[in-house]
Design a protein around this motif. Structure first.
Motif, PDB file in Angstrom:
ATOM      1  N   LEU A  73       0.823  -1.209   0.000  1.00 51.75           N
ATOM      2  CA  LEU A  73       0.000   0.000   0.000  1.00 51.75           C
ATOM      3  C   LEU A  73       0.861   1.265   0.000  1.00 51.75           C
ATOM      4  O   LEU A  73       0.533   2.248  -0.672  1.00 51.75           O
ATOM      5  CB  LEU A  73      -0.940  -0.014   1.207  1.00 51.75           C
ATOM      6  CG  LEU A  73      -1.983  -1.132   1.217  1.00 51.75           C
ATOM      7  CD1 LEU A  73      -2.825  -1.066   2.488  1.00 51.75           C
ATOM      8  CD2 LEU A  73      -2.880  -1.080  -0.013  1.00 51.75           C
ATOM      9  N   ASP A  74       1.962   1.240   0.729  1.00 44.66           N
ATOM     10  CA  ASP A  74       2.871   2.391   0.736  1.00 44.66           C
ATOM     11  C   ASP A  74       3.506   2.597  -0.636  1.00 44.66           C
ATOM     12  O   ASP A  74       3.749   3.736  -1.060  1.00 44.66           O
ATOM     13  CB  ASP A  74       3.972   2.185   1.775  1.00 44.66           C
ATOM     14  CG  ASP A  74       3.469   2.337   3.210  1.00 44.66           C
ATOM     15  OD1 ASP A  74       2.383   2.937   3.395  1.00 44.66           O
ATOM     16  OD2 ASP A  74       4.146   1.841   4.123  1.00 44.66           O
ATOM     17  N   ALA A  75       3.756   1.489  -1.330  1.00 40.54           N
ATOM     18  CA  ALA A  75       4.429   1.579  -2.626  1.00 40.54           C
ATOM     19  C   ALA A  75       3.515   2.035  -3.753  1.00 40.54           C
ATOM     20  O   ALA A  75       3.994   2.458  -4.812  1.00 40.54           O
ATOM     21  CB  ALA A  75       5.043   0.220  -2.976  1.00 40.54           C
ATOM     22  N   ASP A  76       2.201   1.946  -3.546  1.00 40.61           N
ATOM     23  CA  ASP A  76       1.265   2.275  -4.631  1.00 40.61           C
ATOM     24  C   ASP A  76       0.080   3.074  -4.080  1.00 40.61           C
ATOM     25  O   ASP A  76      -0.942   2.503  -3.703  1.00 40.61           O
ATOM     26  CB  ASP A  76       0.769   0.991  -5.301  1.00 40.61           C
ATOM     27  CG  ASP A  76      -0.009   1.263  -6.580  1.00 40.61           C
ATOM     28  OD1 ASP A  76      -0.326   2.440  -6.848  1.00 40.61           O
ATOM     29  OD2 ASP A  76      -0.314   0.299  -7.313  1.00 40.61           O
ATOM     30  N   PRO A  77       0.187   4.398  -4.081  1.00 39.62           N
ATOM     31  CA  PRO A  77      -0.910   5.238  -3.571  1.00 39.62           C
ATOM     32  C   PRO A  77      -2.198   5.116  -4.381  1.00 39.62           C
ATOM     33  O   PRO A  77      -3.264   5.524  -3.900  1.00 39.62           O
ATOM     34  CB  PRO A  77      -0.336   6.654  -3.677  1.00 39.62           C
ATOM     35  CG  PRO A  77       1.141   6.484  -3.760  1.00 39.62           C
ATOM     36  CD  PRO A  77       1.360   5.185  -4.464  1.00 39.62           C
ATOM     37  N   ALA A  78      -2.135   4.555  -5.591  1.00 40.77           N
ATOM     38  CA  ALA A  78      -3.338   4.432  -6.423  1.00 40.77           C
ATOM     39  C   ALA A  78      -4.289   3.358  -5.915  1.00 40.77           C
ATOM     40  O   ALA A  78      -5.472   3.352  -6.270  1.00 40.77           O
ATOM     41  CB  ALA A  78      -2.947   4.121  -7.867  1.00 40.77           C
ATOM     42  N   ILE A  79      -3.808   2.456  -5.062  1.00 42.75           N
ATOM     43  CA  ILE A  79      -4.664   1.391  -4.541  1.00 42.75           C
ATOM     44  C   ILE A  79      -5.724   1.985  -3.617  1.00 42.75           C
ATOM     45  O   ILE A  79      -5.406   2.713  -2.670  1.00 42.75           O
ATOM     46  CB  ILE A  79      -3.837   0.332  -3.785  1.00 42.75           C
ATOM     47  CG1 ILE A  79      -2.901  -0.409  -4.753  1.00 42.75           C
ATOM     48  CG2 ILE A  79      -4.756  -0.665  -3.067  1.00 42.75           C
ATOM     49  CD1 ILE A  79      -1.914  -1.330  -4.063  1.00 42.75           C
ATOM     50  N   THR A  80      -6.979   1.676  -3.912  1.00 45.24           N
ATOM     51  CA  THR A  80      -8.103   2.180  -3.108  1.00 45.24           C
ATOM     52  C   THR A  80      -8.728   1.101  -2.225  1.00 45.24           C
ATOM     53  O   THR A  80      -9.309   1.410  -1.192  1.00 45.24           O
ATOM     54  CB  THR A  80      -9.196   2.753  -4.025  1.00 45.24           C
ATOM     55  OG1 THR A  80      -9.631   1.714  -4.937  1.00 45.24           O
ATOM     56  CG2 THR A  80      -8.675   3.934  -4.829  1.00 45.24           C
ATOM     57  N   HIS A  81      -8.637  -0.155  -2.662  1.00 48.26           N
ATOM     58  CA  HIS A  81      -9.286  -1.261  -1.956  1.00 48.26           C
ATOM     59  C   HIS A  81      -8.334  -2.447  -1.865  1.00 48.26           C
ATOM     60  O   HIS A  81      -7.431  -2.609  -2.700  1.00 48.26           O
ATOM     61  CB  HIS A  81     -10.549  -1.727  -2.693  1.00 48.26           C
ATOM     62  CG  HIS A  81     -11.649  -0.710  -2.758  1.00 48.26           C
ATOM     63  ND1 HIS A  81     -11.585   0.404  -3.560  1.00 48.26           N
ATOM     64  CD2 HIS A  81     -12.856  -0.665  -2.129  1.00 48.26           C
ATOM     65  CE1 HIS A  81     -12.697   1.105  -3.430  1.00 48.26           C
ATOM     66  NE2 HIS A  81     -13.484   0.476  -2.565  1.00 48.26           N
ATOM     67  N   VAL A  82      -8.594  -3.288  -0.872  1.00 44.87           N
ATOM     68  CA  VAL A  82      -7.895  -4.565  -0.713  1.00 44.87           C
ATOM     69  C   VAL A  82      -8.969  -5.645  -0.592  1.00 44.87           C
ATOM     70  O   VAL A  82     -10.018  -5.430   0.027  1.00 44.87           O
ATOM     71  CB  VAL A  82      -7.006  -4.570   0.541  1.00 44.87           C
ATOM     72  CG1 VAL A  82      -6.349  -5.933   0.745  1.00 44.87           C
ATOM     73  CG2 VAL A  82      -5.942  -3.469   0.443  1.00 44.87           C
ATOM     74  N   ILE A  83      -8.719  -6.816  -1.186  1.00 38.20           N
ATOM     75  CA  ILE A  83      -9.627  -7.951  -1.016  1.00 38.20           C
ATOM     76  C   ILE A  83      -8.848  -9.173  -0.570  1.00 38.20           C
ATOM     77  O   ILE A  83      -7.722  -9.416  -1.031  1.00 38.20           O
ATOM     78  CB  ILE A  83     -10.433  -8.255  -2.304  1.00 38.20           C
ATOM     79  CG1 ILE A  83     -11.467  -9.349  -2.021  1.00 38.20           C
ATOM     80  CG2 ILE A  83      -9.520  -8.641  -3.465  1.00 38.20           C
ATOM     81  CD1 ILE A  83     -12.520  -9.498  -3.101  1.00 38.20           C
ATOM     82  N   VAL A  84      -9.438  -9.938   0.346  1.00 36.31           N
ATOM     83  CA  VAL A  84      -8.814 -11.162   0.843  1.00 36.31           C
ATOM     84  C   VAL A  84      -9.863 -12.262   0.890  1.00 36.31           C
ATOM     85  O   VAL A  84     -11.037 -12.014   1.177  1.00 36.31           O
ATOM     86  CB  VAL A  84      -8.195 -10.933   2.244  1.00 36.31           C
ATOM     87  CG1 VAL A  84      -9.252 -10.546   3.269  1.00 36.31           C
ATOM     88  CG2 VAL A  84      -7.412 -12.162   2.705  1.00 36.31           C
ATOM     89  N   VAL A  85      -9.446 -13.489   0.574  1.00 33.91           N
ATOM     90  CA  VAL A  85     -10.282 -14.675   0.746  1.00 33.91           C
ATOM     91  C   VAL A  85     -10.109 -15.140   2.190  1.00 33.91           C
ATOM     92  O   VAL A  85      -8.998 -15.450   2.613  1.00 33.91           O
ATOM     93  CB  VAL A  85      -9.877 -15.787  -0.243  1.00 33.91           C
ATOM     94  CG1 VAL A  85     -10.710 -17.042   0.001  1.00 33.91           C
ATOM     95  CG2 VAL A  85     -10.019 -15.308  -1.674  1.00 33.91           C
ATOM     96  N   HIS A  86     -11.200 -15.177   2.928  1.00 37.21           N
ATOM     97  CA  HIS A  86     -11.135 -15.498   4.355  1.00 37.21           C
ATOM     98  C   HIS A  86     -10.569 -16.900   4.581  1.00 37.21           C
ATOM     99  O   HIS A  86      -9.613 -17.084   5.333  1.00 37.21           O
ATOM    100  CB  HIS A  86     -12.537 -15.370   4.945  1.00 37.21           C
ATOM    101  CG  HIS A  86     -12.568 -15.287   6.438  1.00 37.21           C
ATOM    102  ND1 HIS A  86     -13.732 -15.078   7.144  1.00 37.21           N
ATOM    103  CD2 HIS A  86     -11.590 -15.385   7.369  1.00 37.21           C
ATOM    104  CE1 HIS A  86     -13.462 -15.045   8.440  1.00 37.21           C
ATOM    105  NE2 HIS A  86     -12.183 -15.240   8.605  1.00 37.21           N
ATOM    106  N   CYS A  87     -11.167 -17.894   3.931  1.00 37.27           N
ATOM    107  CA  CYS A  87     -10.643 -19.260   3.988  1.00 37.27           C
ATOM    108  C   CYS A  87     -10.405 -19.729   2.562  1.00 37.27           C
ATOM    109  O   CYS A  87     -11.355 -19.896   1.799  1.00 37.27           O
ATOM    110  CB  CYS A  87     -11.609 -20.197   4.706  1.00 37.27           C
ATOM    111  SG  CYS A  87     -11.005 -21.908   4.775  1.00 37.27           S
ATOM    112  N   GLU A  88      -9.157 -19.913   2.207  1.00 39.78           N
ATOM    113  CA  GLU A  88      -8.784 -20.338   0.854  1.00 39.78           C
ATOM    114  C   GLU A  88      -8.877 -21.863   0.801  1.00 39.78           C
ATOM    115  O   GLU A  88      -7.967 -22.578   1.232  1.00 39.78           O
ATOM    116  CB  GLU A  88      -7.379 -19.843   0.517  1.00 39.78           C
ATOM    117  CG  GLU A  88      -6.831 -20.285  -0.810  1.00 39.78           C
ATOM    118  CD  GLU A  88      -7.755 -20.022  -1.984  1.00 39.78           C
ATOM    119  OE1 GLU A  88      -8.390 -20.997  -2.439  1.00 39.78           O
ATOM    120  OE2 GLU A  88      -7.832 -18.878  -2.451  1.00 39.78           O
TER     121      GLU A  88
END
Length: 397
Positions: free
Chosen positions: A139-154
């Motif tokens: 996130l620090d490396a790319d200020p253009a990122i607005t959202h993050v998504i994660v799979v709770h249980c892969e």
């Protein structure tokens, strides 16, 4: 009237059906099946009341005591609901960071490609979860990122990702979190009072123990209100589904009426078992009993104990030359248990689910069936290839 049930019954499935040791569809209670024996009018007041009760109950499972969220069901499989969430809540000029460690993170990337949404990714392979420090760096490396998504249980590997840890860093960095909790919601805690996120998505045929036919999104009302006009799709537009349901009580298009009826029974059983806490306790015990027994036969888990989910466990295929997964599968099925093929690219594996209408006694029967199946194949040890263990040690270091 929907059928009643007797709590804490774990009987053999109806009509001699095998147990489904999968991450969904899964083995359901007879009362859940029985609820589908009646037809419902999709516009009728009784069915609208069922939809309203379902939405309210799901918000209670999510811990929404401040009434800041709403629940929107969406027709189709879990992947339909994930695409609906991404297409509705990601503005066209947004950029999303995808946290990947298996097939379902990869499917999210594929969906974003179809949607034309900008994205980057952290790919951890099959053995490890993404951690907060890695997310912070990205996130620090790319200020253009607005959202993050994660799979709770892969569920391709069985890994349970640390959503709370990820959420804290996402919001500390001023971004927003979406959660694919397809195979965890209803068992693993995702209370909106403990873990911050904008929206999460799950499915009827997972830890609530309903049958396939729809997914559902639990999202902040403010996020729903802001999503008007975002979606690429007519039928997958969560905003429009939400607006219609709140105005009329109806689904916009033909709902899976029988599935909703079954799901309501499953939700009531979920509450009677003690909600997510009670269900997690049973699933965790299922996992522990099954893993201990399988290890006694020589099987090895793909993951270290700390990352094993209570949803599904991945095992390496045995190295023994007489072991053939297709034969093992058929022998297990003949004994009343359907297991799941592996979904890894690096090593040969298979999976055993811990969820559904099963308890520890049934998991002991699973282990006994595995032992008998190995004997019938002439396999005297289920130990995996040394190369598989070396690969695990290298990648999980």
């Amino acid at each position: 009237m929907l059928p009643h049930w007797k709590a804490n019954q774990f009987l053999a499935p109806a009509l001699g059906e095998p147990y489904l040791l999968t991450p969904g569809p899964l083995t359901t209670d007879y009362a859940v099946k029985q609820a589908m024996l009646r037809d419902w009018g999709s516009w009728d007041g009784d069915f609208r009341a069922m939809t309203a009760e379902m939405r309210e109950r799901l918000l209670r499972v999510a811990g929404d005591d401040k009434h800041e969220f709403d629940c929107v069901p969406i027709q189709g499989s879990g992947s339909f609901a994930v695409e609906a969430m991404l297409g509705t809540f990601l503005p066209k000029d947004s950029k999303i960071l995808v946290l990947m460690n298996g097939a379902y993170g990869q499917r999210i990337v594929q969906t974003l490609n179809y949607l034309g949404r900008a994205h980057s990714k952290i790919d951890k392979g099959d053995y490890l979860p993404p951690r907060a420090d890695e997310v912070a760096q990205a996130l620090d490396a790319d200020p253009a990122i607005t959202h993050v998504i994660v799979v709770h249980c892969e569920t391709s590997s069985g890994i349970l990702n640390p959503v709370a840890e990820i959420s804290e860093i996402v919001y500390a960095k001023g971004r927003k979190l979406l959660v694919d909790s397809m195979s965890a919601f209803g068992a693993v805690d995702l209370s909106v009072n403990k873990i911050r996120y904008e929206a999460m998505v799950s499915s009827a045929n997972k830890c609530i123990e309903g049958v396939p036919g729809f997914g559902f999104v639990i999202a902040r009302k403010s996020v729903l209100e802001a999503a008007k006009g975002n979606c690429h799709s007519l039928s997958l537009d969560i905003y429009e589904q939400w607006a219609t349901m709140n105005k009329t009580g109806q689904w916009r298009y033909t709902p899976p009426t029988h599935v909703v009826a079954a799901f309501l029974v499953a939700l009531r059983m979920h509450e009677a078992e003690g909600g997510a806490e009670g269900r997690l306790a049973r699933y965790t015990n299922n996992r522990d009993v099954m893993v201990e027994g399988m290890r006694q036969l020589g099987f090895e888990t793909l993951l270290r104990d700390r990352w094993l989910s209570p949803i599904i466990v991945t095992f390496f295929n045995p190295a023994h030359p007489k072991f053939e997964f297709s034969r093992f599968y058929d022998l297990m099925k003949a004994k009343g248990f359907i297991i799941y093929p592996g979904k890894l690219t690096v090593v040969d594996s298979f999976r055993v689910g811990c969820i559904g209408r099963m308890d520890a006694n049934i998991m002991r029967q699973v282990v006994a069936a595995a032992a008998d199946s190995l004997t019938e194949m002439g396999v005297d040890t289920a130990a995996p290839p040394a190369a598989a263990l070396d690969e695990r040690a290298k990648l999980a270091a």
